[in-house]
Scaffold this motif. Sequence first.
Motif, PDB file in Angstrom:
ATOM      1  N   ALA A 116       0.837  -1.207   0.000  1.00 33.86           N
ATOM      2  CA  ALA A 116       0.000   0.000   0.000  1.00 33.86           C
ATOM      3  C   ALA A 116       0.871   1.256   0.000  1.00 33.86           C
ATOM      4  O   ALA A 116       0.596   2.216  -0.722  1.00 33.86           O
ATOM      5  N   ILE A 117       1.927   1.240   0.779  1.00 33.84           N
ATOM      6  CA  ILE A 117       2.831   2.385   0.871  1.00 33.84           C
ATOM      7  C   ILE A 117       3.565   2.609  -0.447  1.00 33.84           C
ATOM      8  O   ILE A 117       3.827   3.759  -0.844  1.00 33.84           O
ATOM      9  N   GLU A 118       3.874   1.550  -1.150  1.00 38.03           N
ATOM     10  CA  GLU A 118       4.633   1.632  -2.406  1.00 38.03           C
ATOM     11  C   GLU A 118       3.729   1.815  -3.631  1.00 38.03           C
ATOM     12  O   GLU A 118       4.163   1.601  -4.760  1.00 38.03           O
ATOM     13  N   SER A 119       2.480   2.215  -3.402  1.00 37.47           N
ATOM     14  CA  SER A 119       1.527   2.483  -4.490  1.00 37.47           C
ATOM     15  C   SER A 119       1.292   1.257  -5.364  1.00 37.47           C
ATOM     16  O   SER A 119       1.267   1.332  -6.593  1.00 37.47           O
ATOM     17  N   LYS A 120       1.087   0.121  -4.704  1.00 38.15           N
ATOM     18  CA  LYS A 120       0.717  -1.114  -5.381  1.00 38.15           C
ATOM     19  C   LYS A 120      -0.620  -1.582  -4.822  1.00 38.15           C
ATOM     20  O   LYS A 120      -0.712  -2.614  -4.143  1.00 38.15           O
ATOM     21  N   PRO A 121      -1.697  -0.808  -5.085  1.00 38.77           N
ATOM     22  CA  PRO A 121      -2.972  -1.083  -4.407  1.00 38.77           C
ATOM     23  C   PRO A 121      -3.587  -2.429  -4.736  1.00 38.77           C
ATOM     24  O   PRO A 121      -4.182  -3.066  -3.858  1.00 38.77           O
TER      25      PRO A 121
ATOM     26  N   GLY B 162     -13.208   2.488   4.947  1.00 44.47           N
ATOM     27  CA  GLY B 162     -13.244   3.932   5.054  1.00 44.47           C
ATOM     28  C   GLY B 162     -13.340   4.644   3.717  1.00 44.47           C
ATOM     29  O   GLY B 162     -13.219   4.052   2.640  1.00 44.47           O
ATOM     30  N   ALA B 163     -13.552   5.958   3.805  1.00 45.03           N
ATOM     31  CA  ALA B 163     -13.721   6.780   2.605  1.00 45.03           C
ATOM     32  C   ALA B 163     -12.443   6.900   1.797  1.00 45.03           C
ATOM     33  O   ALA B 163     -12.490   7.158   0.595  1.00 45.03           O
ATOM     34  N   PHE B 164     -11.284   6.729   2.452  1.00 47.81           N
ATOM     35  CA  PHE B 164     -10.003   6.835   1.767  1.00 47.81           C
ATOM     36  C   PHE B 164      -9.254   5.494   1.755  1.00 47.81           C
ATOM     37  O   PHE B 164      -8.047   5.450   1.549  1.00 47.81           O
ATOM     38  N   GLY B 165      -9.968   4.397   1.998  1.00 40.39           N
ATOM     39  CA  GLY B 165      -9.331   3.093   2.032  1.00 40.39           C
ATOM     40  C   GLY B 165      -9.100   2.522   0.646  1.00 40.39           C
ATOM     41  O   GLY B 165      -9.474   3.100  -0.377  1.00 40.39           O
ATOM     42  N   LEU B 166      -8.482   1.350   0.608  1.00 46.81           N
ATOM     43  CA  LEU B 166      -8.121   0.738  -0.669  1.00 46.81           C
ATOM     44  C   LEU B 166      -9.340   0.382  -1.511  1.00 46.81           C
ATOM     45  O   LEU B 166      -9.293   0.484  -2.742  1.00 46.81           O
ATOM     46  N   TYR B 167     -10.418  -0.050  -0.894  1.00 42.14           N
ATOM     47  CA  TYR B 167     -11.626  -0.327  -1.671  1.00 42.14           C
ATOM     48  C   TYR B 167     -12.180   0.969  -2.271  1.00 42.14           C
ATOM     49  O   TYR B 167     -12.544   1.025  -3.455  1.00 42.14           O
ATOM     50  N   ALA B 168     -12.271   2.028  -1.452  1.00 47.01           N
ATOM     51  CA  ALA B 168     -12.854   3.286  -1.927  1.00 47.01           C
ATOM     52  C   ALA B 168     -12.066   3.868  -3.095  1.00 47.01           C
ATOM     53  O   ALA B 168     -12.657   4.428  -4.025  1.00 47.01           O
ATOM     54  N   PHE B 169     -10.747   3.721  -3.065  1.00 51.34           N
ATOM     55  CA  PHE B 169      -9.907   4.308  -4.114  1.00 51.34           C
ATOM     56  C   PHE B 169      -9.524   3.304  -5.195  1.00 51.34           C
ATOM     57  O   PHE B 169      -8.599   3.525  -5.964  1.00 51.34           O
ATOM     58  N   SER B 170     -10.272   2.202  -5.266  1.00 52.76           N
ATOM     59  CA  SER B 170      -9.974   1.166  -6.258  1.00 52.76           C
ATOM     60  C   SER B 170     -10.542   1.486  -7.633  1.00 52.76           C
ATOM     61  O   SER B 170     -10.204   0.828  -8.620  1.00 52.76           O
TER      62      SER B 170
END
Length: 441
Positions: free
Chosen positions: A97-102, A128-136
């Motif tokens: 997640a930190i390395e932009s590999k969602p 959450g609103a900014f979690g990995l699912y939300a920003f997928s």
Amino acid sequence: MNRDRYDLPLTTASDRAAAHYRDGVDCMLSAWHGAEDAFDKAIAEDPGFALAHIGRARLHQLNMEGSKARAVAAQARELAASATPREKSHVEIMAAAIESKPKLAVTGAEAHLEEYPRDAQVLSILLGAFGLYAFSGRPDHDAAKLAICERHARHYGEDWWFVSYLGWSHTEAGNLSTGRTLSERAMGLRSANANAAHGLSHAMFEQGDMEPGRNFLSQWMPAHDRQSFLHGHLAWHVALTLLDDGDLDGALAIYEQHIKPANRPYPPLNIFTDGASLLWRLALAGQTGLEPHWRDIASYGENYFPQAGAHFADVHFALATAMTGSDALEARLAQLEARAADGKLLPGQAAIDLCRGIRAFAEGDNAEAIRLLEPAISELTRIGGSHAQRELWEDTLIVAYLRAGRGEAAASRISARLDRRPSARDEAWSRAAQEVAAPRN
């Protein structure tokens, strides 16, 4: 062996390091100030404690300290070589997640939770609103959040953090009564829990209980450390209730006191998106004299989000730069088009049309704004965030309808929203729409 609060083993021989780590995790899960200090103390007690390092790396990431986050995550990877399989997997997922590999982080987290369902930090990065699912970029991320919570609910029982996010997930999935009940239960389990307060605020907003929501936050927020990363966003929620009540000066005061960029200790994504969206809502409502604030927030966005990539920031970048007339918007649109062509723009064409629609609206071309925003609204969930945050684009479309003399189209959209929740502001817009649509003699 030391264990975390969820009874998972921790590879550290230091009782003090383990205690500090538990405190850090609780601060993160409750959105409370103190996580940085707690993880730093855990690392000082045991420099080889991998999970403390990856927790600290995650905080660097949230604060957009990218190089620090990646360096600390790399160190955590090395240290995890001597940790348990669960801790190794935990570190790999957080590092992805930190390395932009969602995509890697999401698939890793889902598999990890099948074996270690009580690894709350791993579950939390999906939500959450900014979690990995939300920003997928997927349109069903609200349903996905609820589904994974329900899948693992039996492993958590009445855990205060889990009940908070189960409630939030129900609210965003449209189950408002259940979401509110669970959020209220979470507040009872642990009142020092900004995530539960946030979830309850959303439930009240979605149910149209603006004044009760404002009263709740006004009573609860004084006990919340102003350095905690959700404090500014909770103030934004107060401002939304004031806007609904027609108190534009009060909402602007909230912006000036709690939200506008001024060396605030909140994550830059929160500061930028809360600031730009609140200013836009104020402008829609008729507030004047916002030009200095627009220049301020546009400068902040260009500093922290100079390139396309964080699509939720990109669509807010359009708000700020459209209102300042900055050439940066055209450059950002070109970058978004290039990312879309390469398949890297997760929300797809919808994000681009939202940006172009906002620009047309700011330029006074209501017909073009309507042409672009109407189809994009149906794909709006792809940009992530919450219902309350995304409502801004529907607000803009309604105002464009009114300014274009299309009162019946405005009334139809307003009516659908009033069916979902009562709102004083929507009722005022409904009256305006009826006046626009009324036949003239």
